[in-house]
Structure formats: C-alpha cells, structure tokens
Motif scaffolding. Structure first.
Motif, short mmCIF file in Angstrom:
data_model
loop_
_atom_site.label_atom_id
_atom_site.label_comp_id
_atom_site.label_asym_id
_atom_site.label_seq_id
_atom_site.Cartn_x
_atom_site.Cartn_y
_atom_site.Cartn_z
N GLN A 187 0.83 -1.21 0.00
CA GLN A 187 0.00 0.00 0.00
C GLN A 187 0.87 1.25 0.00
OE1 GLN A 187 -2.52 -0.75 3.43
NE2 GLN A 187 -4.27 -1.10 2.09
N GLN A 188 1.92 1.26 0.79
CA GLN A 188 2.82 2.42 0.81
C GLN A 188 3.52 2.57 -0.53
OE1 GLN A 188 4.97 0.98 4.26
NE2 GLN A 188 4.25 2.72 5.48
N TYR A 189 3.94 1.45 -1.11
CA TYR A 189 4.58 1.48 -2.42
C TYR A 189 3.63 2.10 -3.45
CZ TYR A 189 6.37 -0.23 -6.88
OH TYR A 189 6.80 -0.31 -8.18
N ASP A 190 2.40 1.61 -3.49
CA ASP A 190 1.43 2.12 -4.46
C ASP A 190 1.16 3.61 -4.25
OD1 ASP A 190 1.19 -0.35 -5.69
OD2 ASP A 190 -0.66 -0.89 -4.62
N ALA A 191 0.99 4.02 -2.99
CA ALA A 191 0.72 5.44 -2.69
C ALA A 191 1.90 6.32 -3.09
CB ALA A 191 0.40 5.61 -1.21
N GLN A 192 3.10 5.86 -2.79
CA GLN A 192 4.28 6.67 -3.12
C GLN A 192 4.52 6.69 -4.63
OE1 GLN A 192 7.69 5.79 -0.60
NE2 GLN A 192 6.33 5.51 1.15
N LEU A 193 4.23 5.59 -5.31
CA LEU A 193 4.35 5.58 -6.77
C LEU A 193 3.33 6.53 -7.39
CD1 LEU A 193 5.82 4.47 -9.24
CD2 LEU A 193 4.19 2.56 -9.24
N ASP A 194 2.12 6.55 -6.85
CA ASP A 194 1.10 7.50 -7.31
C ASP A 194 1.59 8.93 -7.16
OD1 ASP A 194 -0.71 5.51 -8.00
OD2 ASP A 194 -1.90 5.71 -6.16
N ARG A 195 2.19 9.23 -6.02
CA ARG A 195 2.71 10.58 -5.75
C ARG A 195 3.85 10.92 -6.72
NH1 ARG A 195 2.04 10.37 -0.72
NH2 ARG A 195 3.92 9.21 -0.22
N LEU A 196 4.73 9.96 -6.95
CA LEU A 196 5.84 10.15 -7.89
C LEU A 196 5.32 10.43 -9.30
CD1 LEU A 196 8.97 9.95 -7.97
CD2 LEU A 196 8.68 7.53 -8.49
#
Length: 121
Positions: A93-102
């Motif tokens: 979930q953190q990976y997905d959220a941070q990738l979305d932000r990136l």
C-alpha cells in the motif's frame, strides 16, 4: 516473481496524455518499448524498474529530449521506491501510494515544462 501490472506500464503514458496531445507518439513508443517487460516475470520490483528504465529511456531521449531530466528523476524515484519495497521497508500500500505521488509529480513537471515551451518558443 513480479509480473508487470498494467498500472506501472501505463503510468508515464498517462502522464504524457495529461501533459498534452502532442506527446501521443512518445506514449505509443513507450507502450511498444515496455512490451519486453510486460511479457516477463521479475524476481522483484527492482528488476522490473530496471527493465522499464532500460527500455523507456532511449525512447524518451529520442521522442522528447527536452524533458529527459524529468523522466530520469521519475526513473530514479521509481528505482529507489522499488528497492525500499524489495527490502521490506514499505508495504505494498505504501509502495502504491508513493508511486502514485511520484507519477503525479512527474505529470505536474511535464505539464509545466510543456507550458513553458509553448509560451517561450
């Protein structure tokens, strides 16, 4: 093994389409360049990110060299994020959220660069 999900493969193409219709050739070329990564399974996210970068960067350099620095920043961030995920430092979930932000940051930068280019020919 990590198989490339549709979302990351489309991330940069979506950013391009949002940044302007003139980038559709780059989006099409990126889709073609990513094919070898879509057709494989990877041992981890880092290997996936490396495959994408290896195939995307030459296309980006050819099709939109004026924004290559933005792509490079995105690719570095994606690779770092993949390492954190592979090391267990972040959850999916953190990976997905941070990738979305990136991706969002990259879209913003692309839009700004293209806007500047259109107002300062």
């Amino acid at each position: 093994m990590v198989k490339i999900p549709p979302r990351p493969a489309l991330a940069l193409m979506t950013a391009l389409m949002l940044a302007g219709c003139a980038r559709t050739q780059l989006a099409a070329d990126l889709r073609t360049a990513q094919a070898p990564c879509r057709d494989r399974e990877f041992r981890d996210k880092s290997a996936l990110a490396a495959c994408l970068g290896e195939h995307e960067r030459p296309v980006w350099a050819k099709d939109d060299p004026a924004t290559l620095d933005i792509y490079d920043g995105f690719a570095r961030g994606r690779a770092a994020l993949a390492r954190h995920y592979d090391d267990g430092a972040i959850t999916r979930q953190q990976y997905d959220a941070q990738l979305d932000r990136l991706e969002s940051d990259a879209r913003t930068q692309l839009a700004q660069r293209h806007k500047q280019a259109s107002t300062n020919p």
